[in-house]
Design a protein around this motif. Structure first.
Motif, mmCIF file in Angstrom:
data_model
loop_
_atom_site.group_PDB
_atom_site.id
_atom_site.type_symbol
_atom_site.label_atom_id
_atom_site.label_comp_id
_atom_site.label_asym_id
_atom_site.label_seq_id
_atom_site.Cartn_x
_atom_site.Cartn_y
_atom_site.Cartn_z
ATOM 1 N N TRP A 50 12.356 -6.553 -8.912
ATOM 2 C CA TRP A 50 11.683 -6.299 -7.612
ATOM 3 C C TRP A 50 10.087 -5.665 -8.195
ATOM 4 O O TRP A 50 9.477 -5.590 -7.704
ATOM 5 N N THR A 51 10.205 -5.166 -9.026
ATOM 6 C CA THR A 51 9.101 -5.065 -10.104
ATOM 7 C C THR A 51 8.199 -6.185 -9.660
ATOM 8 O O THR A 51 7.008 -5.831 -9.695
ATOM 9 N N GLY A 52 8.879 -7.221 -10.100
ATOM 10 C CA GLY A 52 7.866 -8.330 -10.421
ATOM 11 C C GLY A 52 7.172 -9.407 -8.565
ATOM 12 O O GLY A 52 6.434 -9.604 -8.903
ATOM 13 N N ILE A 53 8.502 -8.555 -7.727
ATOM 14 C CA ILE A 53 7.811 -9.360 -6.460
ATOM 15 C C ILE A 53 6.721 -7.853 -6.605
ATOM 16 O O ILE A 53 5.887 -8.803 -5.622
ATOM 17 N N GLY A 54 6.943 -6.912 -6.934
ATOM 18 C CA GLY A 54 6.098 -5.564 -5.730
ATOM 19 C C GLY A 54 4.786 -6.296 -7.097
ATOM 20 O O GLY A 54 3.614 -6.025 -6.230
ATOM 21 N N MET A 55 4.513 -6.481 -7.762
ATOM 22 C CA MET A 55 3.281 -7.504 -8.794
ATOM 23 C C MET A 55 2.483 -7.998 -8.131
ATOM 24 O O MET A 55 1.378 -8.365 -8.447
ATOM 25 N N LEU A 56 3.144 -9.631 -7.301
ATOM 26 C CA LEU A 56 3.207 -10.584 -7.486
ATOM 27 C C LEU A 56 2.426 -10.161 -6.066
ATOM 28 O O LEU A 56 1.139 -10.806 -5.630
ATOM 29 N N ILE A 57 3.204 -9.182 -4.809
ATOM 30 C CA ILE A 57 2.456 -9.216 -3.791
ATOM 31 C C ILE A 57 1.287 -8.281 -3.971
ATOM 32 O O ILE A 57 -0.025 -8.663 -2.779
ATOM 33 N N LEU A 58 0.515 -7.605 -4.460
ATOM 34 C CA LEU A 58 -0.068 -6.929 -5.059
ATOM 35 C C LEU A 58 -1.196 -7.303 -5.783
ATOM 36 O O LEU A 58 -2.507 -7.413 -5.546
ATOM 37 N N GLY A 59 -0.934 -8.269 -6.789
ATOM 38 C CA GLY A 59 -1.773 -9.097 -7.179
ATOM 39 C C GLY A 59 -2.534 -10.305 -6.232
ATOM 40 O O GLY A 59 -3.813 -10.369 -5.955
ATOM 41 N N VAL A 60 -1.382 -10.871 -5.349
ATOM 42 C CA VAL A 60 -1.873 -11.570 -3.809
ATOM 43 C C VAL A 60 -2.920 -11.147 -2.777
ATOM 44 O O VAL A 60 -3.932 -11.466 -2.253
ATOM 45 N N PHE A 61 -2.313 -10.448 -2.603
ATOM 46 C CA PHE A 61 -2.844 -9.025 -1.962
ATOM 47 C C PHE A 61 -4.796 -8.591 -2.282
ATOM 48 O O PHE A 61 -5.968 -9.366 -1.948
ATOM 49 N N PHE A 62 -5.203 -8.136 -4.072
ATOM 50 C CA PHE A 62 -6.386 -8.443 -4.136
ATOM 51 C C PHE A 62 -7.210 -9.864 -4.039
ATOM 52 O O PHE A 62 -8.543 -9.966 -4.353
ATOM 53 N N LEU A 63 -5.718 -11.173 -4.292
ATOM 54 C CA LEU A 63 -7.133 -12.652 -4.650
ATOM 55 C C LEU A 63 -7.245 -12.523 -2.784
ATOM 56 O O LEU A 63 -8.295 -13.770 -2.518
ATOM 57 N N ALA A 64 -6.230 -12.423 -1.940
ATOM 58 C CA ALA A 64 -6.781 -12.469 -1.111
ATOM 59 C C ALA A 64 -8.117 -11.627 -0.244
ATOM 60 O O ALA A 64 -8.773 -12.422 1.047
ATOM 61 N N TRP A 65 -7.898 -10.519 -0.230
ATOM 62 C CA TRP A 65 -9.304 -9.383 -0.666
ATOM 63 C C TRP A 65 -10.276 -10.428 -0.837
ATOM 64 O O TRP A 65 -11.596 -10.299 -0.211
ATOM 65 N N LEU A 66 -10.715 -10.760 -2.247
ATOM 66 C CA LEU A 66 -11.688 -11.181 -2.783
ATOM 67 C C LEU A 66 -12.177 -12.622 -1.865
ATOM 68 O O LEU A 66 -13.155 -12.596 -1.090
ATOM 69 N N LYS A 67 -11.351 -13.855 -1.494
ATOM 70 C CA LYS A 67 -11.995 -14.560 -0.166
ATOM 71 C C LYS A 67 -12.193 -14.369 0.654
ATOM 72 O O LYS A 67 -12.808 -14.902 1.689
ATOM 73 N N LEU A 68 -11.222 -13.759 1.491
ATOM 74 C CA LEU A 68 -11.832 -12.581 3.097
ATOM 75 C C LEU A 68 -13.114 -11.872 2.964
ATOM 76 O O LEU A 68 -13.552 -12.302 4.136
ATOM 77 N N ARG A 69 -13.697 -11.385 1.622
ATOM 78 C CA ARG A 69 -14.286 -10.520 1.634
ATOM 79 C C ARG A 69 -15.298 -10.342 0.354
ATOM 80 O O ARG A 69 -14.813 -10.070 -0.698
ATOM 81 N N PRO A 70 -15.744 -11.720 0.288
ATOM 82 C CA PRO A 70 -16.626 -12.289 -1.219
ATOM 83 C C PRO A 70 -18.124 -11.082 -1.078
ATOM 84 O O PRO A 70 -18.570 -10.322 -0.186
ATOM 85 N N THR A 71 -17.596 -10.903 -2.417
ATOM 86 C CA THR A 71 -19.639 -10.337 -2.991
ATOM 87 C C THR A 71 -20.336 -10.780 -1.975
ATOM 88 O O THR A 71 -21.049 -11.308 -2.086
ATOM 89 N N PRO A 72 -21.303 -9.465 -1.439
ATOM 90 C CA PRO A 72 -22.690 -10.448 -0.779
ATOM 91 C C PRO A 72 -23.701 -10.206 -1.834
ATOM 92 O O PRO A 72 -23.402 -8.942 -2.939
ATOM 93 N N PRO A 73 -24.836 -11.556 -1.664
ATOM 94 C CA PRO A 73 -25.601 -12.164 -3.124
ATOM 95 C C PRO A 73 -26.382 -10.562 -3.180
ATOM 96 O O PRO A 73 -26.976 -9.863 -1.879
ATOM 97 N N PRO A 74 -27.225 -10.578 -4.331
ATOM 98 C CA PRO A 74 -27.641 -9.366 -4.237
ATOM 99 C C PRO A 74 -28.991 -9.552 -3.206
ATOM 100 O O PRO A 74 -30.167 -10.695 -2.945
ATOM 101 N N LEU A 75 -29.299 -7.853 -2.753
ATOM 102 C CA LEU A 75 -30.379 -7.949 -2.068
ATOM 103 C C LEU A 75 -32.617 -8.470 -3.291
ATOM 104 O O LEU A 75 -32.001 -7.899 -4.125
ATOM 105 N N PRO A 76 -33.464 -8.812 -2.006
ATOM 106 C CA PRO A 76 -34.779 -9.193 -3.287
ATOM 107 C C PRO A 76 -35.051 -7.610 -3.071
ATOM 108 O O PRO A 76 -35.392 -6.800 -2.770
#
Length: 112
Positions: free
Chosen positions: A75-101
């Motif tokens: 159960w802990t492993g499954i929870g960790m997998l879900i959390l890890g996939v959440f962070f990676l999906a968040w990164l993919k859906l909301r990428p870091t914006p380019p810096p402003l000039p």
């Protein structure tokens, strides 16, 4: 005391300096995306989640009985997998914006 006007060093033209600045800004943005904490945290949680899930799948009956009948590693492993996939999906859906000039840097006029 006279104030010197900003001039490119070593005979470089303003266009070459601007190109170098643009290149460095691109490298900076790439470095910011590579070292985004969401990527690091998500990746680590996925790796450790896989390890703990495998440990949970291969647990003996004695280890499960020791945890009062709950396969805690699974159960802990499954929870960790879900959390890890959440962070990676968040990164993919909301990428870091380019810096402003930087302020004070004039935009290049296409008429020149």
């Amino acid at each position: 005391m006279t104030e010197e006007s900003p001039r490119p060093e070593h005979g470089a033209t303003e266009h070459e300096v601007q190109r170098e600045v643009t290149e460095l800004e691109g490298k900076s943005a790439t470095a910011a995306r590579i070292f985004d904490l969401r990527r690091i945290i998500g990746g680590l949680f996925v790796v450790y989640g896989v390890i703990v899930t495998i440990a949970g799948i291969t647990d003996s009956k004695a280890a499960i009985d020791k945890a009062e009948g709950v396969n805690i590693n699974l159960w802990t492993g499954i929870g960790m997998l879900i959390l890890g996939v959440f962070f990676l999906a968040w990164l993919k859906l909301r990428p870091t914006p380019p810096p402003l000039p930087a302020e004070g840097v004039a935009e290049e006029d296409p008429a020149h």
